[in-house]
Structures are given as C-alpha cells and as structure tokens.
Motif scaffolding. Structure first.
Motif, PDB file in Angstrom:
ATOM      1  N   ARG A  33       0.794  -1.234   0.000  1.00  0.00           N
ATOM      2  CA  ARG A  33       0.000   0.000   0.000  1.00  0.00           C
ATOM      3  C   ARG A  33       0.821   1.277   0.000  1.00  0.00           C
ATOM      4  NH1 ARG A  33      -5.498  -0.649   1.798  1.00  0.00           N
ATOM      5  NH2 ARG A  33      -5.359   1.536   2.410  1.00  0.00           N
ATOM      6  N   THR A  34       2.128   1.169   0.102  1.00  0.00           N
ATOM      7  CA  THR A  34       2.972   2.361   0.174  1.00  0.00           C
ATOM      8  C   THR A  34       3.943   2.384  -0.993  1.00  0.00           C
ATOM      9  OG1 THR A  34       2.841   2.295   2.581  1.00  0.00           O
ATOM     10  CG2 THR A  34       4.556   3.685   1.625  1.00  0.00           C
ATOM     11  N   VAL A  35       3.750   3.384  -1.848  1.00  0.00           N
ATOM     12  CA  VAL A  35       4.598   3.570  -3.026  1.00  0.00           C
ATOM     13  C   VAL A  35       5.092   5.009  -3.005  1.00  0.00           C
ATOM     14  CG1 VAL A  35       4.654   3.604  -5.546  1.00  0.00           C
ATOM     15  CG2 VAL A  35       3.305   1.873  -4.359  1.00  0.00           C
ATOM     16  N   MET A  36       6.369   5.205  -3.277  1.00  0.00           N
ATOM     17  CA  MET A  36       6.944   6.549  -3.291  1.00  0.00           C
ATOM     18  C   MET A  36       7.717   6.759  -4.585  1.00  0.00           C
ATOM     19  SD  MET A  36       5.962   7.852  -0.385  1.00  0.00           S
ATOM     20  CE  MET A  36       6.994   9.241  -0.007  1.00  0.00           C
ATOM     21  N   TYR A  37       7.835   8.024  -4.962  1.00  0.00           N
ATOM     22  CA  TYR A  37       8.542   8.419  -6.180  1.00  0.00           C
ATOM     23  C   TYR A  37       9.645   9.405  -5.802  1.00  0.00           C
ATOM     24  CZ  TYR A  37       4.325   6.696  -8.532  1.00  0.00           C
ATOM     25  OH  TYR A  37       3.285   5.922  -8.985  1.00  0.00           O
ATOM     26  N   ALA A  38      10.858   9.174  -6.269  1.00  0.00           N
ATOM     27  CA  ALA A  38      11.984  10.084  -6.012  1.00  0.00           C
ATOM     28  C   ALA A  38      11.929  11.238  -7.007  1.00  0.00           C
ATOM     29  CB  ALA A  38      13.309   9.347  -6.145  1.00  0.00           C
ATOM     30  N   SER A  39      12.258  12.428  -6.537  1.00  0.00           N
ATOM     31  CA  SER A  39      12.207  13.600  -7.406  1.00  0.00           C
ATOM     32  C   SER A  39      13.132  13.450  -8.615  1.00  0.00           C
ATOM     33  CB  SER A  39      12.534  14.872  -6.627  1.00  0.00           C
ATOM     34  OG  SER A  39      13.826  14.794  -6.077  1.00  0.00           O
ATOM     35  N   ALA A  40      14.281  12.797  -8.430  1.00  0.00           N
ATOM     36  CA  ALA A  40      15.203  12.601  -9.557  1.00  0.00           C
ATOM     37  C   ALA A  40      14.569  11.717 -10.630  1.00  0.00           C
ATOM     38  CB  ALA A  40      16.507  11.977  -9.065  1.00  0.00           C
ATOM     39  N   ASP A  41      13.836  10.676 -10.213  1.00  0.00           N
ATOM     40  CA  ASP A  41      13.162   9.803 -11.174  1.00  0.00           C
ATOM     41  C   ASP A  41      12.022  10.530 -11.887  1.00  0.00           C
ATOM     42  OD1 ASP A  41      14.830   7.657 -10.572  1.00  0.00           O
ATOM     43  OD2 ASP A  41      13.495   6.917  -8.990  1.00  0.00           O
ATOM     44  N   ILE A  42      11.302  11.360 -11.148  1.00  0.00           N
ATOM     45  CA  ILE A  42      10.215  12.129 -11.751  1.00  0.00           C
ATOM     46  C   ILE A  42      10.774  13.080 -12.793  1.00  0.00           C
ATOM     47  CG2 ILE A  42       8.368  13.782 -11.305  1.00  0.00           C
ATOM     48  CD1 ILE A  42       8.344  12.613  -8.383  1.00  0.00           C
ATOM     49  N   GLU A  43      11.852  13.786 -12.415  1.00  0.00           N
ATOM     50  CA  GLU A  43      12.478  14.749 -13.332  1.00  0.00           C
ATOM     51  C   GLU A  43      12.989  14.050 -14.590  1.00  0.00           C
ATOM     52  OE1 GLU A  43      13.265  18.640 -14.267  1.00  0.00           O
ATOM     53  OE2 GLU A  43      12.609  18.089 -12.273  1.00  0.00           O
ATOM     54  N   ALA A  44      13.631  12.894 -14.427  1.00  0.00           N
ATOM     55  CA  ALA A  44      14.142  12.143 -15.585  1.00  0.00           C
ATOM     56  C   ALA A  44      12.996  11.706 -16.490  1.00  0.00           C
ATOM     57  CB  ALA A  44      14.945  10.933 -15.111  1.00  0.00           C
ATOM     58  N   TRP A  45      11.906  11.247 -15.894  1.00  0.00           N
ATOM     59  CA  TRP A  45      10.746  10.808 -16.669  1.00  0.00           C
ATOM     60  C   TRP A  45      10.125  11.974 -17.436  1.00  0.00           C
ATOM     61  CZ3 TRP A  45       5.380  11.780 -15.965  1.00  0.00           C
ATOM     62  CH2 TRP A  45       4.548  10.984 -16.731  1.00  0.00           C
ATOM     63  N   LEU A  46      10.003  13.118 -16.776  1.00  0.00           N
ATOM     64  CA  LEU A  46       9.458  14.305 -17.448  1.00  0.00           C
ATOM     65  C   LEU A  46      10.364  14.761 -18.592  1.00  0.00           C
ATOM     66  CD1 LEU A  46       8.204  16.355 -14.382  1.00  0.00           C
ATOM     67  CD2 LEU A  46       6.791  15.273 -16.148  1.00  0.00           C
ATOM     68  N   ASN A  47      11.672  14.779 -18.350  1.00  0.00           N
ATOM     69  CA  ASN A  47      12.610  15.211 -19.393  1.00  0.00           C
ATOM     70  C   ASN A  47      12.592  14.272 -20.598  1.00  0.00           C
ATOM     71  OD1 ASN A  47      13.469  17.546 -18.119  1.00  0.00           O
ATOM     72  ND2 ASN A  47      15.090  16.494 -17.007  1.00  0.00           N
ATOM     73  N   ALA A  48      12.395  12.973 -20.370  1.00  0.00           N
ATOM     74  CA  ALA A  48      12.344  12.013 -21.475  1.00  0.00           C
ATOM     75  C   ALA A  48      11.111  12.230 -22.347  1.00  0.00           C
ATOM     76  CB  ALA A  48      12.345  10.592 -20.924  1.00  0.00           C
ATOM     77  N   ARG A  49      10.075  12.856 -21.804  1.00  0.00           N
ATOM     78  CA  ARG A  49       8.853  13.099 -22.549  1.00  0.00           C
ATOM     79  C   ARG A  49       8.743  14.529 -23.075  1.00  0.00           C
ATOM     80  NH1 ARG A  49       9.265   9.176 -20.068  1.00  0.00           N
ATOM     81  NH2 ARG A  49       8.055   7.291 -20.286  1.00  0.00           N
ATOM     82  N   ARG A  50       9.749  15.304 -22.848  1.00  0.00           N
ATOM     83  CA  ARG A  50       9.755  16.706 -23.275  1.00  0.00           C
ATOM     84  C   ARG A  50       9.865  16.812 -24.780  1.00  0.00           C
ATOM     85  NH1 ARG A  50      13.837  21.079 -23.403  1.00  0.00           N
ATOM     86  NH2 ARG A  50      12.695  22.982 -22.975  1.00  0.00           N
ATOM     87  N   THR A  51       9.045  17.660 -25.353  1.00  0.00           N
ATOM     88  CA  THR A  51       9.087  17.922 -26.793  1.00  0.00           C
ATOM     89  C   THR A  51       9.452  19.385 -26.983  1.00  0.00           C
ATOM     90  OG1 THR A  51       7.369  16.294 -27.197  1.00  0.00           O
ATOM     91  CG2 THR A  51       7.783  17.893 -28.932  1.00  0.00           C
ATOM     92  N   ALA A  52      10.571  19.612 -27.634  1.00  0.00           N
ATOM     93  CA  ALA A  52      10.980  20.990 -27.919  1.00  0.00           C
ATOM     94  C   ALA A  52      10.627  21.315 -29.363  1.00  0.00           C
ATOM     95  CB  ALA A  52      12.490  21.148 -27.707  1.00  0.00           C
ATOM     96  N   PRO A  53       9.920  22.422 -29.597  1.00  0.00           N
ATOM     97  CA  PRO A  53       9.594  22.789 -30.964  1.00  0.00           C
ATOM     98  C   PRO A  53      10.868  23.036 -31.778  1.00  0.00           C
ATOM     99  CG  PRO A  53       8.435  24.184 -29.372  1.00  0.00           C
ATOM    100  CD  PRO A  53       9.414  23.350 -28.621  1.00  0.00           C
ATOM    101  N   ASP A  54      10.789  22.714 -33.049  1.00  0.00           N
ATOM    102  CA  ASP A  54      11.929  22.918 -33.934  1.00  0.00           C
ATOM    103  C   ASP A  54      12.224  24.416 -34.036  1.00  0.00           C
ATOM    104  OD1 ASP A  54      13.948  22.624 -35.728  1.00  0.00           O
ATOM    105  OD2 ASP A  54      12.685  21.995 -37.407  1.00  0.00           O
ATOM    106  N   GLN A  55      13.451  24.789 -33.801  1.00  0.00           N
ATOM    107  CA  GLN A  55      13.835  26.194 -33.817  1.00  0.00           C
ATOM    108  C   GLN A  55      14.049  26.720 -35.241  1.00  0.00           C
ATOM    109  OE1 GLN A  55      13.856  28.018 -31.067  1.00  0.00           O
ATOM    110  NE2 GLN A  55      13.357  26.231 -29.835  1.00  0.00           N
ATOM    111  N   ASN A  56      14.087  25.839 -36.244  1.00  0.00           N
ATOM    112  CA  ASN A  56      14.370  26.267 -37.613  1.00  0.00           C
ATOM    113  C   ASN A  56      13.127  26.647 -38.402  1.00  0.00           C
ATOM    114  OD1 ASN A  56      17.081  25.771 -37.170  1.00  0.00           O
ATOM    115  ND2 ASN A  56      16.891  23.620 -37.758  1.00  0.00           N
ATOM    116  N   ASP A  57      11.947  26.545 -37.828  1.00  0.00           N
ATOM    117  CA  ASP A  57      10.718  26.861 -38.573  1.00  0.00           C
ATOM    118  C   ASP A  57      10.522  28.336 -38.726  1.00  0.00           C
ATOM    119  OD1 ASP A  57      10.128  24.265 -39.017  1.00  0.00           O
ATOM    120  OD2 ASP A  57       8.700  24.088 -37.383  1.00  0.00           O
TER     121      ASP A  57
END
Length: 102
Positions: free
Chosen positions: A78-102
C-alpha cells in the motif's frame, strides 16, 4: 417573587482560524514546470497533484505490464513513493521541444 434572569444575547459562532495557504505547486522559473524539491520523495497523491492527474492514473501506469510512468519504489503493498530525480528524468524524457528552424 424575584425577577427572572434576563437571557444572555445569542453568541455569534466562533470563527475558525484562517486556513494556511497550500504550498505552490508550480515553479516560477518556467511555465508548466512542476515544482520538485531535489532529494524529496513523493506519494502517489502528492505526485498526482503535481502532474495534474488523478491518483488512479498513476496506479494504472504502475500496474500496467510493462509499467509506465516515473520509476517508483514499493515499500509495501500500500505504500509507493517516487523520487524527485526519477520524476524529473521521466518528465525530461517526454519533453518535446519545438523545432527552432521553422
């Protein structure tokens, strides 16, 4: 016969102390960037608030095969925890940066 005591005026309801303001859930350094404390651990409920999803979404991600969502640590059934470093890594892996050349 002695006079009857006069009734006291009705008491106004007691005011409860002002509620404390909840801590901010957004960082001022960038739009939409969750506020994560380095080295902190977050419960399912706390992380759900930060990600603006229902806690059941995190539970569904965790129990899918293969698991989805940020890495987690199960301390018990019943007890699950998330480390901030893991959350940050997961968010960064899903980050989409718009193409700067448009």
């Amino acid at each position: 016969m002695p006079p009857l005591p006069t009734p006291s005026p009705p008491r106004s309801p007691q005011k409860s102390p002002p509620a404390e303001k909840p801590p901010p859930t957004r960082d001022r350094s960038g739009p939409g960037r969750p506020l994560l404390t380095p080295g902190a651990w977050y419960s399912t409920r706390e992380l759900a608030v930060l990600l603006r999803v229902d806690p059941s979404t995190l539970r569904r991600w965790r129990t899918s095969r293969p698991p989805r969502g940020p890495a987690f640590v199960s301390f018990s059934a019943r007890t699950v925890m998330y480390a901030s470093a893991d959350i940050e890594a997961w968010l960064n892996a899903r980050r989409t940066a718009p193409d700067q050349n448009d």
